[in-house]
Structure formats: structure tokens, C-alpha cells
Scaffold this motif. Sequence first.
Motif, PDB file in Angstrom:
ATOM      1  N   MET A 159      34.171  66.970  48.793  1.00 45.03           N
ATOM      2  CA  MET A 159      35.285  66.695  47.890  1.00 45.03           C
ATOM      3  C   MET A 159      34.850  65.674  46.838  1.00 45.03           C
ATOM      4  O   MET A 159      34.382  64.585  47.183  1.00 45.03           O
ATOM      5  N   THR A 160      34.968  66.006  45.582  1.00 46.06           N
ATOM      6  CA  THR A 160      34.633  65.082  44.497  1.00 46.06           C
ATOM      7  C   THR A 160      35.785  64.112  44.265  1.00 46.06           C
ATOM      8  O   THR A 160      36.937  64.389  44.606  1.00 46.06           O
ATOM      9  N   ILE A 161      35.455  62.977  43.658  1.00 44.81           N
ATOM     10  CA  ILE A 161      36.457  61.958  43.350  1.00 44.81           C
ATOM     11  C   ILE A 161      36.282  61.532  41.896  1.00 44.81           C
ATOM     12  O   ILE A 161      35.161  61.301  41.434  1.00 44.81           O
ATOM     13  N   GLU A 162      37.397  61.436  41.189  1.00 45.46           N
ATOM     14  CA  GLU A 162      37.391  60.928  39.816  1.00 45.46           C
ATOM     15  C   GLU A 162      38.461  59.846  39.685  1.00 45.46           C
ATOM     16  O   GLU A 162      39.630  60.091  39.982  1.00 45.46           O
ATOM     17  N   ILE A 163      38.039  58.675  39.251  1.00 45.82           N
ATOM     18  CA  ILE A 163      38.950  57.579  38.962  1.00 45.82           C
ATOM     19  C   ILE A 163      38.813  57.266  37.474  1.00 45.82           C
ATOM     20  O   ILE A 163      37.703  57.008  36.992  1.00 45.82           O
ATOM     21  N   ASP A 164      39.922  57.314  36.764  1.00 46.57           N
ATOM     22  CA  ASP A 164      39.865  57.127  35.311  1.00 46.57           C
ATOM     23  C   ASP A 164      40.932  56.120  34.866  1.00 46.57           C
ATOM     24  O   ASP A 164      42.127  56.334  35.069  1.00 46.57           O
ATOM     25  N   ASN A 165      40.462  55.023  34.310  1.00 45.44           N
ATOM     26  CA  ASN A 165      41.337  54.003  33.721  1.00 45.44           C
ATOM     27  C   ASN A 165      42.417  53.545  34.713  1.00 45.44           C
ATOM     28  O   ASN A 165      43.594  53.418  34.365  1.00 45.44           O
ATOM     29  N   LEU A 166      41.991  53.294  35.945  1.00 48.55           N
ATOM     30  CA  LEU A 166      42.933  52.851  36.985  1.00 48.55           C
ATOM     31  C   LEU A 166      43.366  51.411  36.710  1.00 48.55           C
ATOM     32  O   LEU A 166      42.530  50.514  36.554  1.00 48.55           O
ATOM     33  N   ARG A 167      44.688  51.231  36.655  1.00 49.13           N
ATOM     34  CA  ARG A 167      45.255  49.905  36.412  1.00 49.13           C
ATOM     35  C   ARG A 167      46.304  49.610  37.482  1.00 49.13           C
ATOM     36  O   ARG A 167      47.147  50.454  37.784  1.00 49.13           O
ATOM     37  N   ILE A 168      46.235  48.410  38.040  1.00 48.54           N
ATOM     38  CA  ILE A 168      47.169  48.008  39.095  1.00 48.54           C
ATOM     39  C   ILE A 168      47.610  46.575  38.818  1.00 48.54           C
ATOM     40  O   ILE A 168      46.778  45.693  38.561  1.00 48.54           O
ATOM     41  N   ALA A 169      48.923  46.362  38.863  1.00 53.83           N
ATOM     42  CA  ALA A 169      49.466  45.019  38.662  1.00 53.83           C
ATOM     43  C   ALA A 169      50.500  44.736  39.733  1.00 53.83           C
ATOM     44  O   ALA A 169      51.227  45.637  40.166  1.00 53.83           O
ATOM     45  N   PHE A 170      50.547  43.506  40.166  1.00 57.22           N
ATOM     46  CA  PHE A 170      51.582  43.033  41.080  1.00 57.22           C
ATOM     47  C   PHE A 170      52.440  42.051  40.306  1.00 57.22           C
ATOM     48  O   PHE A 170      52.042  40.899  40.105  1.00 57.22           O
ATOM     49  N   GLY A 171      53.603  42.518  39.839  1.00 61.49           N
ATOM     50  CA  GLY A 171      54.404  41.704  38.936  1.00 61.49           C
ATOM     51  C   GLY A 171      53.672  41.553  37.614  1.00 61.49           C
ATOM     52  O   GLY A 171      53.237  42.535  37.011  1.00 61.49           O
ATOM     53  N   ASP A 172      53.519  40.325  37.177  1.00 59.77           N
ATOM     54  CA  ASP A 172      52.819  40.060  35.915  1.00 59.77           C
ATOM     55  C   ASP A 172      51.310  39.899  36.113  1.00 59.77           C
ATOM     56  O   ASP A 172      50.571  39.746  35.133  1.00 59.77           O
ATOM     57  N   ARG A 173      50.873  39.926  37.360  1.00 60.46           N
ATOM     58  CA  ARG A 173      49.446  39.685  37.630  1.00 60.46           C
ATOM     59  C   ARG A 173      48.673  41.001  37.632  1.00 60.46           C
ATOM     60  O   ARG A 173      48.909  41.869  38.468  1.00 60.46           O
ATOM     61  N   LYS A 174      47.771  41.146  36.665  1.00 60.47           N
ATOM     62  CA  LYS A 174      46.942  42.337  36.570  1.00 60.47           C
ATOM     63  C   LYS A 174      45.755  42.200  37.511  1.00 60.47           C
ATOM     64  O   LYS A 174      44.936  41.299  37.356  1.00 60.47           O
ATOM     65  N   VAL A 175      45.688  43.095  38.492  1.00 64.58           N
ATOM     66  CA  VAL A 175      44.678  42.990  39.549  1.00 64.58           C
ATOM     67  C   VAL A 175      43.506  43.932  39.294  1.00 64.58           C
ATOM     68  O   VAL A 175      42.349  43.604  39.575  1.00 64.58           O
ATOM     69  N   VAL A 176      43.791  45.116  38.772  1.00 64.61           N
ATOM     70  CA  VAL A 176      42.759  46.100  38.425  1.00 64.61           C
ATOM     71  C   VAL A 176      42.999  46.504  36.979  1.00 64.61           C
ATOM     72  O   VAL A 176      44.101  46.908  36.611  1.00 64.61           O
ATOM     73  N   LYS A 177      41.954  46.414  36.150  1.00 66.94           N
ATOM     74  CA  LYS A 177      42.131  46.475  34.697  1.00 66.94           C
ATOM     75  C   LYS A 177      41.323  47.604  34.056  1.00 66.94           C
ATOM     76  O   LYS A 177      40.397  47.363  33.283  1.00 66.94           O
TER      77      LYS A 177
END
Length: 247
Positions: free
Chosen positions: A1-19
Motif C-alpha cells: 500500500m502506497t502512502i501520500e501525505i501532501d501539505n498536512l497541517r495540524i493545529a490545536f487551537g491557535d498553536r500550529k503543530v504541523v505546518k
Amino acid sequence: MTIEIDNLRIAFGDRKVVKGVSFKVAKGASFGIVGESGSGKSTVLRAMAGLNNEWSGRIAFSGEDAPLKRPPAFFRKVQMVFQDPYGSLHPRQTIDRILSELPLVHGMDRIDDRIAKVLSAVALPQAARFRYPHQLSGGQRQRVAIARALIAEPEVLLLDEPTSALDVSVQAEILNLLADLRAERNLTYVMVSHNLSVIAHLCTEVGVMIDGNMVEQVTAEDLRLGNVQHAHTRELRSLSVELEEPA
């Protein structure tokens, strides 16, 4: 199984954790994400596993975009192994009960046979089946956690610091077991760790994270040779024990 992650962004409230993290993993390949505590590496893994729905961007398996809420069939194909084998195993359930849970949920047949085979696959004695987690060593508990992931016959394993809670002498055993299982079953791995040597032992390609950004992607061979570009990669490399070709 191939995996593609593109421009993944994650924030908890105002805190950007993955940019805006992006990477690809070929079928049967192993990709490592290395970074210090707080870099966002485990947050990426949890979003991939469907354990965190607060993300934007693209997560795709075999070309199919993963929805925020994953269907039950997803968890047969993609399984996660957690950092703490004691914390991830129910202390009042036998290993037999722990390993039976996923096959029962998915309506799988021949559960007794599947448990026997998966214990053998992770080199645990059949007698371990009727013990409780506290009766096993740390290395044995992590083998149970790997067995629990394997029993669903997945195509992808997501590994969250799978050896960091173990003694150094046991770490190599678990890493070698994971390498053998990937080769035997053509599994696709994504593994996160703060330890560059551990990542280089198991993974052929490595992404380096700092402060929510993946600042460099490099092959394990170039890591060993010192062919890296980013200052943080060089810093992590200098802090690691000597990067050697695994035996």
C-alpha cells in the motif's frame, strides 16, 4: 500500500503543530520521521492512523484520500504500534483476550489459529497466550503489541517510538523483528523516533522535523555518509551514536 501525505497541517487551537508536511512512501518501503520532542512527528502519525481528526491537507493510501472519520475496513489495512507496550495493553486482560479483540470486531474466522500463528511470527511461546501483560518482560509486551497489529493482516504499520521504552539490548531484537516482518509480508512502514540511529536501522528514507516542519528528506545511506544539507539534520546526526549498516 502506497502512502501520500501532501501539505498536512495540524493545529490545536491557535498553536500550529504541523505546518505543511509532505512525503511519499512506496508500497513495501519504510519511511522514518525523526525529530526532538515537540517537533510534531507523532502528531503526523496519529493523523495518519485516524486518531486525530483536526487536520487539513491530503492523506492518501493507495491513491485513495483518507476521510477524517475512517471506516472500520481502514483499521484492517492500517495498524499502529505505540511507544509504551505496557500502557497500550489492557492490564486485566490476558494476551489471548487482547489478541482476540480485533478479529472479533471485524468478524474474522479461525481466531484461535490466527493467534497461534501471530505469536509464532513475533517469536513468543504459545504459553504467553494465557498470561497477563505484567507477567511479561518489556520486550515480550512489545512483541504482543506488534502481534496485535499484525493479526488484522494489515498492509501498513505506523510505528510510534516502538523501542524507546525498552532496554538497549532489547531494542535491536525488536528492530530486527520489525525488519524481518516487513520483508516477509511486504508491509509499508512509517516510523517516528527521536533517535536517528534507530530510524536509520529500520528505514531506507528519513524525514527530519523541527518545529512542525519537515526540513529535509534524505536516504539512510546518505545519513551514514554524512551527505545532509540542513543544520538540524547535522546536529541530530552528531548527537546519535555511530550510524552503521545494520547487521
